[in-house]
Design a protein around this motif. Structure first.
Motif, PDB file in Angstrom:
ATOM      1  N   GLU A 245       0.841  -1.189   0.000  1.00  0.00           N
ATOM      2  CA  GLU A 245       0.000   0.000   0.000  1.00  0.00           C
ATOM      3  C   GLU A 245       0.881   1.245   0.000  1.00  0.00           C
ATOM      4  OE1 GLU A 245      -2.505  -0.042   3.380  1.00  0.00           O
ATOM      5  OE2 GLU A 245      -3.429  -1.969   2.914  1.00  0.00           O
ATOM      6  N   PRO A 246       0.590   2.231  -0.843  1.00  0.00           N
ATOM      7  CA  PRO A 246       1.363   3.476  -0.791  1.00  0.00           C
ATOM      8  C   PRO A 246       1.058   4.231   0.494  1.00  0.00           C
ATOM      9  CG  PRO A 246      -0.482   3.693  -2.311  1.00  0.00           C
ATOM     10  CD  PRO A 246      -0.452   2.259  -1.890  1.00  0.00           C
ATOM     11  N   LEU A 247       2.082   4.789   1.095  1.00  0.00           N
ATOM     12  CA  LEU A 247       1.892   5.614   2.279  1.00  0.00           C
ATOM     13  C   LEU A 247       1.549   7.040   1.848  1.00  0.00           C
ATOM     14  CD1 LEU A 247       4.874   4.392   4.502  1.00  0.00           C
ATOM     15  CD2 LEU A 247       2.445   3.879   4.803  1.00  0.00           C
ATOM     16  N   LYS A 248       0.566   7.621   2.508  1.00  0.00           N
ATOM     17  CA  LYS A 248       0.186   8.989   2.214  1.00  0.00           C
ATOM     18  C   LYS A 248       1.311   9.938   2.616  1.00  0.00           C
ATOM     19  CE  LYS A 248      -4.758   8.188   2.972  1.00  0.00           C
ATOM     20  NZ  LYS A 248      -5.941   8.560   3.790  1.00  0.00           N
ATOM     21  N   ARG A 249       1.416  11.045   1.911  1.00  0.00           N
ATOM     22  CA  ARG A 249       2.374  12.082   2.281  1.00  0.00           C
ATOM     23  C   ARG A 249       1.777  12.888   3.441  1.00  0.00           C
ATOM     24  NH1 ARG A 249       6.745  13.330  -0.917  1.00  0.00           N
ATOM     25  NH2 ARG A 249       6.636  15.472  -0.112  1.00  0.00           N
ATOM     26  N   HIS A 250       1.698  12.219   4.585  1.00  0.00           N
ATOM     27  CA  HIS A 250       0.979  12.785   5.716  1.00  0.00           C
ATOM     28  C   HIS A 250       1.694  13.975   6.339  1.00  0.00           C
ATOM     29  CE1 HIS A 250       3.832  10.966   8.532  1.00  0.00           C
ATOM     30  NE2 HIS A 250       3.778   9.877   7.783  1.00  0.00           N
ATOM     31  N   ALA A 251       2.992  14.132   6.049  1.00  0.00           N
ATOM     32  CA  ALA A 251       3.730  15.249   6.641  1.00  0.00           C
ATOM     33  C   ALA A 251       3.576  16.544   5.847  1.00  0.00           C
ATOM     34  CB  ALA A 251       5.214  14.893   6.771  1.00  0.00           C
ATOM     35  N   ASP A 252       2.997  16.469   4.657  1.00  0.00           N
ATOM     36  CA  ASP A 252       2.815  17.675   3.857  1.00  0.00           C
ATOM     37  C   ASP A 252       1.839  18.635   4.544  1.00  0.00           C
ATOM     38  OD1 ASP A 252       4.539  16.953   1.857  1.00  0.00           O
ATOM     39  OD2 ASP A 252       2.995  16.160   0.526  1.00  0.00           O
ATOM     40  N   GLY A 253       2.252  19.879   4.675  1.00  0.00           N
ATOM     41  CA  GLY A 253       1.351  20.915   5.160  1.00  0.00           C
ATOM     42  C   GLY A 253       1.021  20.869   6.634  1.00  0.00           C
ATOM     43  N   VAL A 254       1.732  20.061   7.411  1.00  0.00           N
ATOM     44  CA  VAL A 254       1.464  19.984   8.851  1.00  0.00           C
ATOM     45  C   VAL A 254       1.835  21.315   9.512  1.00  0.00           C
ATOM     46  CG1 VAL A 254       2.183  18.878  11.014  1.00  0.00           C
ATOM     47  CG2 VAL A 254       1.764  17.496   8.971  1.00  0.00           C
ATOM     48  N   THR A 255       1.002  21.744  10.441  1.00  0.00           N
ATOM     49  CA  THR A 255       1.295  22.938  11.224  1.00  0.00           C
ATOM     50  C   THR A 255       1.889  22.522  12.568  1.00  0.00           C
ATOM     51  OG1 THR A 255      -0.910  22.961  12.226  1.00  0.00           O
ATOM     52  CG2 THR A 255      -0.620  24.168  10.146  1.00  0.00           C
ATOM     53  N   VAL A 256       2.389  23.491  13.321  1.00  0.00           N
ATOM     54  CA  VAL A 256       3.015  23.193  14.610  1.00  0.00           C
ATOM     55  C   VAL A 256       2.038  22.474  15.534  1.00  0.00           C
ATOM     56  CG1 VAL A 256       4.027  24.226  16.687  1.00  0.00           C
ATOM     57  CG2 VAL A 256       4.670  25.084  14.424  1.00  0.00           C
ATOM     58  N   SER A 257       0.777  22.844  15.472  1.00  0.00           N
ATOM     59  CA  SER A 257      -0.214  22.214  16.353  1.00  0.00           C
ATOM     60  C   SER A 257      -0.444  20.747  16.008  1.00  0.00           C
ATOM     61  CB  SER A 257      -1.545  22.968  16.277  1.00  0.00           C
ATOM     62  OG  SER A 257      -2.090  22.889  14.969  1.00  0.00           O
ATOM     63  N   GLY A 258       0.009  20.327  14.824  1.00  0.00           N
ATOM     64  CA  GLY A 258      -0.171  18.936  14.420  1.00  0.00           C
ATOM     65  C   GLY A 258       1.052  18.064  14.657  1.00  0.00           C
ATOM     66  N   LEU A 259       2.073  18.584  15.340  1.00  0.00           N
ATOM     67  CA  LEU A 259       3.286  17.814  15.581  1.00  0.00           C
ATOM     68  C   LEU A 259       3.068  16.732  16.631  1.00  0.00           C
ATOM     69  CD1 LEU A 259       6.003  20.634  15.540  1.00  0.00           C
ATOM     70  CD2 LEU A 259       5.644  18.839  13.824  1.00  0.00           C
ATOM     71  N   ARG A 260       3.668  15.578  16.395  1.00  0.00           N
ATOM     72  CA  ARG A 260       3.630  14.444  17.335  1.00  0.00           C
ATOM     73  C   ARG A 260       5.016  13.831  17.385  1.00  0.00           C
ATOM     74  NH1 ARG A 260       0.729  10.716  14.829  1.00  0.00           N
ATOM     75  NH2 ARG A 260       0.707  11.955  12.915  1.00  0.00           N
ATOM     76  N   GLU A 335      10.135  10.640   2.019  1.00  0.00           N
ATOM     77  CA  GLU A 335       9.194  10.345   0.944  1.00  0.00           C
ATOM     78  C   GLU A 335       7.735  10.538   1.355  1.00  0.00           C
ATOM     79  OE1 GLU A 335       9.568   9.483  -2.434  1.00  0.00           O
ATOM     80  OE2 GLU A 335      11.559  10.326  -2.028  1.00  0.00           O
ATOM     81  N   VAL A 336       7.473  10.828   2.627  1.00  0.00           N
ATOM     82  CA  VAL A 336       6.104  11.185   3.048  1.00  0.00           C
ATOM     83  C   VAL A 336       6.027  12.650   3.458  1.00  0.00           C
ATOM     84  CG1 VAL A 336       5.492   8.825   3.713  1.00  0.00           C
ATOM     85  CG2 VAL A 336       6.455  10.384   5.445  1.00  0.00           C
ATOM     86  N   GLY A 337       7.029  13.447   3.062  1.00  0.00           N
ATOM     87  CA  GLY A 337       6.980  14.881   3.300  1.00  0.00           C
ATOM     88  C   GLY A 337       7.837  15.389   4.435  1.00  0.00           C
ATOM     89  N   GLY A 338       8.696  14.527   4.997  1.00  0.00           N
ATOM     90  CA  GLY A 338       9.542  14.940   6.102  1.00  0.00           C
ATOM     91  C   GLY A 338      10.836  15.588   5.647  1.00  0.00           C
TER      92      GLY A 338
END
Length: 393
Positions: A245-260, A335-338
């Motif tokens: 399964e392709p992994l989504k580019r989940h790190a694209d466009g993350v804001t500071v409030s979305g950091l984990r 490759e996921v936006g990091g």
């Protein structure tokens, strides 16, 4: 995945599956053959030696012009005939198990898997030592832009947790001229369906019944994205072909409030734990979040979206990371936006040799907010009176 490296992937995946079988075989043994390395007293097991020898044999047979870098050397094996015998035996036992479980109605892809697996069988105990040392001596002179293709292995990342039956990973990377091109990582105790936060003792398994699955493989090719698939599928943990399964580019466009966060809290002597904690909390991010000893599991957790930032500051400026803990595995997050730099804001340089001597520590975060995370780390070090750990960047 339709890429120029399809052949490399088709060989690396069954090879890392068999490597994972070796690790599980050793994990099930009461005596894992654990010894301490003379140079730093870190642990090494039968699995570390066996996997490094096996992967080198498979990939050197398939790509004879490539070079190899790995964590282990064979000095301890040459000094301990019983340990060497165990390493030789476990490789052949696992290969034989896979070969004997092959059915008469295999499809063409499964036959290909069997052929790949058999390529890793060492012909003698002396060849085991030669294969381990081929990696153990690799990369000492660095990996310049004209150094060609180099495979980098960490046979067991997280040996301390591995011997406890906790999270660990097997890392296989391909570099060209010191640049990450391909990453294939196996996490035998981490399901692709795991949920955050994960810790060393978090062992995620889908019921390994007839249709069950166990562990995961995460892989990526530069510019072609990252993918995940089960490590083993079906009864008996077979080495069957299955969908990725392709992994989504989940790190694209993350804001500071979305950091984990993912970190390693209070388990390693090399890092500045209070700085990691303070810098992360400065961003109003829970710490440690996911908590994993091994670096490769941490990079995998970032790729899978179980976290999206990590910070690491060494206690001394002359302390450097090892190439096998990071090469390839970092590509999964990229490759996921990091975005990944050191504490000075410099790109990670994999050309310097077995140690990443051009870099100090790590700051990884979504590209959109990496500069914010980096600033938080540097401000924290200044406030804690640790300016000696900063350069003028």
């Amino acid at each position: 995945m339709d890429t120029p490296y399809a052949t490399e992937i088709s060989i690396a995946i069954p090879a890392i599956q068999l490597a994972a079988r070796i690790s599980k075989h050793v994990l099930a043994s009461a005596n894992k053959g654990t010894i301490e390395k003379a140079e730093d007293l870190s642990p090494v097991t039968v699995a570390d030696f066996a996997i490094q020898a096996y992967l080198t044999k498979v990939l050197s047979s398939s790509f004879p012009d490539d070079s190899f870098v790995g964590e282990e050397s064979a000095a301890a094996l040459r000094a301990n005939p019983d340990l060497l015998q165990r390493v030789y035996d476990v490789i052949h036992e696992c290969i034989d198990e896979v070969s004997s479980s092959s059915s008469d109605d295999q499809n063409e892809s499964q036959i290909g898997i069997a052929e790949v697996v058999k390529r890793g069988a060492p012909e003698s105990k002396e060849q085991v030592c030669e294969l381990v040392d081929r990696c153990g001596d690799g990369g000492k002179d660095g990996l310049s832009a004209d150094s060609g293709r180099t495979w980098v292995f960490d046979p067991i990342d997280g040996t301390k947790t591995f011997v406890r039956g906790e999270q660990y990973a097997i890392n296989v990377a391909l570099l060209e001229g010191g640049r990450q091109i391909l990453s294939v990582v196996a996490c035998p105790l981490l399901s692709r369906k795991a949920t955050a936060p994960v810790g060393n003792a978090s062992v995620f398994k889908v019921d390994n019944g007839e249709d069950g699955e166990e562990g995961c493989i995460v892989y990526a090719v530069r510019g072609f994205g990252a993918y995940v698939r089960p490590l083993f599928v079906g009864q008996g943990s077979g080495l069957a072909v299955c969908a990725s399964e392709p992994l989504k580019r989940h790190a694209d466009g993350v804001t500071v409030s979305g950091l984990r966060s993912v970190s390693c809290w209070n388990l390693l002597d090399s890092g500045v734990d209070d700085a990691h904690k303070a810098a992360t909390e400065r961003l109003d991010v829970d710490f440690p979040g996911s908590d994993l000893l091994g670096w490769v599991p941490r990079w995998v957790s970032l790729a899978l979206g179980l976290a999206n930032m990590t910070v690491w500051v060494y206690k001394r400026r002359d302390r450097y990371a090892k190439i096998w803990d990071h090469a390839g595995a970092m590509l999964l997050f990229e490759e996921v936006g990091g975005m990944i730099t050191d504490v000075d804001g410099k790109e990670i340089d994999l050309t310097k040799g077995r140690k990443l001597s051009a870099n100090f520590g790590f700051v990884a975060a979504p590209r959109s907010v990496h500069h914010v995370a980096l600033k938080a780390v540097r401000q924290t070090l200044k406030e804690q009176g640790k300016e000696a750990l900063l350069n003028a960047a």
